[in-house]
Write a protein that holds these residues in place. Structure first.
Motif, PDB file in Angstrom:
ATOM      1  N   GLU A 177      -9.136 -12.638   2.692  1.00 31.90           N
ATOM      2  CA  GLU A 177      -8.550 -13.773   1.992  1.00 31.90           C
ATOM      3  C   GLU A 177      -7.033 -13.705   1.909  1.00 31.90           C
ATOM      4  O   GLU A 177      -6.373 -14.713   1.714  1.00 31.90           O
ATOM      5  CB  GLU A 177      -9.172 -13.983   0.623  1.00 31.90           C
ATOM      6  N   GLU A 190      -6.009 -22.575  -0.269  1.00 33.84           N
ATOM      7  CA  GLU A 190      -6.198 -21.203  -0.751  1.00 33.84           C
ATOM      8  C   GLU A 190      -7.211 -21.182  -1.903  1.00 33.84           C
ATOM      9  O   GLU A 190      -8.102 -20.333  -1.935  1.00 33.84           O
ATOM     10  CB  GLU A 190      -4.863 -20.630  -1.202  1.00 33.84           C
ATOM     11  N   SER A 244     -10.685 -21.862  -0.458  1.00 30.21           N
ATOM     12  CA  SER A 244     -11.244 -20.715   0.275  1.00 30.21           C
ATOM     13  C   SER A 244     -11.767 -19.650  -0.686  1.00 30.21           C
ATOM     14  O   SER A 244     -12.815 -19.066  -0.445  1.00 30.21           O
ATOM     15  CB  SER A 244     -10.220 -20.126   1.252  1.00 30.21           C
ATOM     16  N   LYS A 245     -11.074 -19.421  -1.788  1.00 26.97           N
ATOM     17  CA  LYS A 245     -11.558 -18.444  -2.773  1.00 26.97           C
ATOM     18  C   LYS A 245     -12.859 -18.923  -3.416  1.00 26.97           C
ATOM     19  O   LYS A 245     -13.808 -18.162  -3.551  1.00 26.97           O
ATOM     20  CB  LYS A 245     -10.498 -18.192  -3.841  1.00 26.97           C
ATOM     21  N   PHE A 266     -14.825 -17.068  -0.146  1.00 26.89           N
ATOM     22  CA  PHE A 266     -14.714 -15.650  -0.471  1.00 26.89           C
ATOM     23  C   PHE A 266     -15.509 -15.234  -1.711  1.00 26.89           C
ATOM     24  O   PHE A 266     -16.195 -14.211  -1.676  1.00 26.89           O
ATOM     25  CB  PHE A 266     -13.240 -15.248  -0.583  1.00 26.89           C
TER      26      PHE A 266
END
Length: 116
Positions: A20, A47, A50-51, A55
């Motif tokens: 990440e 970002e 994506s977390k 992720f």
């Protein structure tokens, strides 16, 4: 994943390897992601997406096929991870439509393959 543009190859490598820290580097500064009915614009939003969506739920992609469609490369993958799978088909297949500009991802659109 032979013949896929490098940013797409790196997208899957980074997602599957939980990288990440470097993930947003594969996107243009004004990239757009559309996933789960929401649009994310720019690196800060991508970002966070994506977390939250890759992720934290430990998403893993198993690439099955890809094809070129207009300005997009569409990659079909089997998706697994620690997310609520209630009501989802097994296997859960996802089409991700990528457009690449100057060696970075400009657009990423997720489509549930099973609903098409």
């Amino acid at each position: 994943m032979i013949n896929l543009p490098e940013p797409i190859v790196r997208f899957y490598q980074m997602a599957n390897n939980a990288d990440e820290n470097n993930f947003k580097s594969i996107f243009t500064h004004d990239a757009i992601v559309f996933d789960e009915g929401k649009e994310m614009l720019g690196l800060e939003s991508i970002e966070k997406w994506s977390k939250d969506s890759i992720f934290n739920p430990k998403i893993h992609f198993k690439t099955l096929s890809y094809k070129k469609r207009d300005r997009f490369i569409v990659v079909t993958s089997e998706v697994d991870g620690s997310f609520d799978k209630t009501g989802l088909p097994n296997p859960f297949l996802l089409d991700i439509h990528f457009s690449v500009v100057e060696e970075k991802i400009k657009e990423l659109i997720c489509t549930d393959f099973n609903s098409i």
